[in-house]
Write a protein that holds these residues in place. Structure first.
Motif, PDB file in Angstrom:
ATOM      1  N   ASN A  28       0.852  -1.188   0.000  1.00  0.00           N
ATOM      2  CA  ASN A  28       0.000   0.000   0.000  1.00  0.00           C
ATOM      3  C   ASN A  28       0.897   1.250   0.000  1.00  0.00           C
ATOM      4  O   ASN A  28       0.962   1.979   0.981  1.00  0.00           O
ATOM      5  CB  ASN A  28      -0.932  -0.007   1.217  1.00  0.00           C
ATOM      6  N   PRO A  29       1.599   1.501  -1.127  1.00  0.00           N
ATOM      7  CA  PRO A  29       2.538   2.629  -1.180  1.00  0.00           C
ATOM      8  C   PRO A  29       1.831   3.949  -1.445  1.00  0.00           C
ATOM      9  O   PRO A  29       0.669   3.981  -1.850  1.00  0.00           O
ATOM     10  CB  PRO A  29       3.438   2.261  -2.361  1.00  0.00           C
ATOM     11  N   LEU A  30       2.554   5.027  -1.241  1.00  0.00           N
ATOM     12  CA  LEU A  30       2.073   6.354  -1.617  1.00  0.00           C
ATOM     13  C   LEU A  30       2.350   6.528  -3.103  1.00  0.00           C
ATOM     14  O   LEU A  30       3.500   6.472  -3.537  1.00  0.00           O
ATOM     15  CB  LEU A  30       2.794   7.439  -0.805  1.00  0.00           C
ATOM     16  N   LEU A  31       1.297   6.693  -3.891  1.00  0.00           N
ATOM     17  CA  LEU A  31       1.436   6.798  -5.341  1.00  0.00           C
ATOM     18  C   LEU A  31       1.157   8.211  -5.824  1.00  0.00           C
ATOM     19  O   LEU A  31       0.177   8.824  -5.420  1.00  0.00           O
ATOM     20  CB  LEU A  31       0.460   5.843  -6.040  1.00  0.00           C
ATOM     21  N   ARG A  55      13.600  10.460   2.134  1.00  0.00           N
ATOM     22  CA  ARG A  55      14.966  10.055   1.840  1.00  0.00           C
ATOM     23  C   ARG A  55      14.979   9.064   0.690  1.00  0.00           C
ATOM     24  O   ARG A  55      14.029   8.330   0.483  1.00  0.00           O
ATOM     25  CB  ARG A  55      15.606   9.368   3.042  1.00  0.00           C
ATOM     26  N   GLY A  56      16.090   9.007  -0.005  1.00  0.00           N
ATOM     27  CA  GLY A  56      16.262   8.039  -1.076  1.00  0.00           C
ATOM     28  C   GLY A  56      16.947   8.656  -2.275  1.00  0.00           C
ATOM     29  O   GLY A  56      17.254   9.855  -2.301  1.00  0.00           O
ATOM     30  N   ALA A  57      17.164   7.833  -3.280  1.00  0.00           N
ATOM     31  CA  ALA A  57      17.886   8.263  -4.474  1.00  0.00           C
ATOM     32  C   ALA A  57      17.199   9.433  -5.172  1.00  0.00           C
ATOM     33  O   ALA A  57      17.860  10.276  -5.765  1.00  0.00           O
ATOM     34  CB  ALA A  57      18.034   7.087  -5.434  1.00  0.00           C
ATOM     35  N   ASN A  58      15.885   9.514  -5.099  1.00  0.00           N
ATOM     36  CA  ASN A  58      15.141  10.573  -5.783  1.00  0.00           C
ATOM     37  C   ASN A  58      14.436  11.519  -4.820  1.00  0.00           C
ATOM     38  O   ASN A  58      13.448  12.157  -5.176  1.00  0.00           O
ATOM     39  CB  ASN A  58      14.122   9.949  -6.734  1.00  0.00           C
ATOM     40  N   SER A  60       9.554   4.259 -15.169  1.00  0.00           N
ATOM     41  CA  SER A  60       9.497   3.193 -14.178  1.00  0.00           C
ATOM     42  C   SER A  60       9.259   3.777 -12.792  1.00  0.00           C
ATOM     43  O   SER A  60       9.710   4.881 -12.489  1.00  0.00           O
ATOM     44  CB  SER A  60      10.779   2.368 -14.197  1.00  0.00           C
ATOM     45  N   PRO A  61       8.538   3.073 -11.938  1.00  0.00           N
ATOM     46  CA  PRO A  61       8.253   3.615 -10.602  1.00  0.00           C
ATOM     47  C   PRO A  61       9.518   3.723  -9.753  1.00  0.00           C
ATOM     48  O   PRO A  61      10.428   2.915  -9.874  1.00  0.00           O
ATOM     49  CB  PRO A  61       7.274   2.610  -9.994  1.00  0.00           C
TER      50      PRO A  61
END
Length: 149
Positions: free
Chosen positions: A26-29, A65-68, A132-133
């Motif tokens: 259930n990700p944030l889209l 946080r993260g690559a993007n 790509s997501p």
């Protein structure tokens, strides 16, 4: 004990669905982006942060946080809680979108209790990117103090 990110809820309520924590069930889209090459589009969403029933957390830090992570902004004022933003000094770190000021970096909330506290997030996508997501960027919350003696 804990803090939970919620979608599809209402401010001040105890409703909604909890975001998944790492398993992408259930990700944030932020979907529906189809910009042409060289075009940048933005999309805002409101999610909520809520503590377990009967709990209160103070000085809650919310970060993306993260690559993007630089593709996401958080609003610098949240309802009556008046969150405080922190970010770099670059002029690229803040923007006004729809009359709301957003900043990269994070957000510091004074108090989060057992009802939904709103957090406004803004995502951007550029037409030069692949479609790509992004599975690398995550939202985090942590508290300096939960009020327990």
């Amino acid at each position: 004990m804990g803090l939970h990110f919620i979608i599809n809820g209402k401010e001040g309520a105890q409703d909604g669905e909890e975001l998944s924590q790492g398993d992408f069930t259930n990700p944030l889209l932020f979907d529906g982006f189809y910009p042409a090459a060289g075009v940048t589009l933005y999309k805002g969403k409101t999610i909520f942060l809520r503590a377990d029933e009967g709990e209160e957390y103070y000085l809650v830090q919310v970060e993306i946080r993260g690559a993007n992570a630089r593709k996401f902004y958080v609003a610098n004022g949240v309802g009556s809680n008046y969150g405080m933003d922190y970010y770099g000094s670059s002029t690229n770190d803040s923007l006004n979108y729809g009359g709301i000021y957003y900043n990269r970096g994070g957000l510091l909330l004074g108090k989060v209790g057992d009802t939904n506290t709103p957090i406004k997030i803004l995502a951007l996508v550029n037409g030069n990117e692949d479609d790509s997501p992004d599975l690398t960027t995550k939202i985090y919350a942590r508290s300096c103090y939960n009020g327990a003696s």
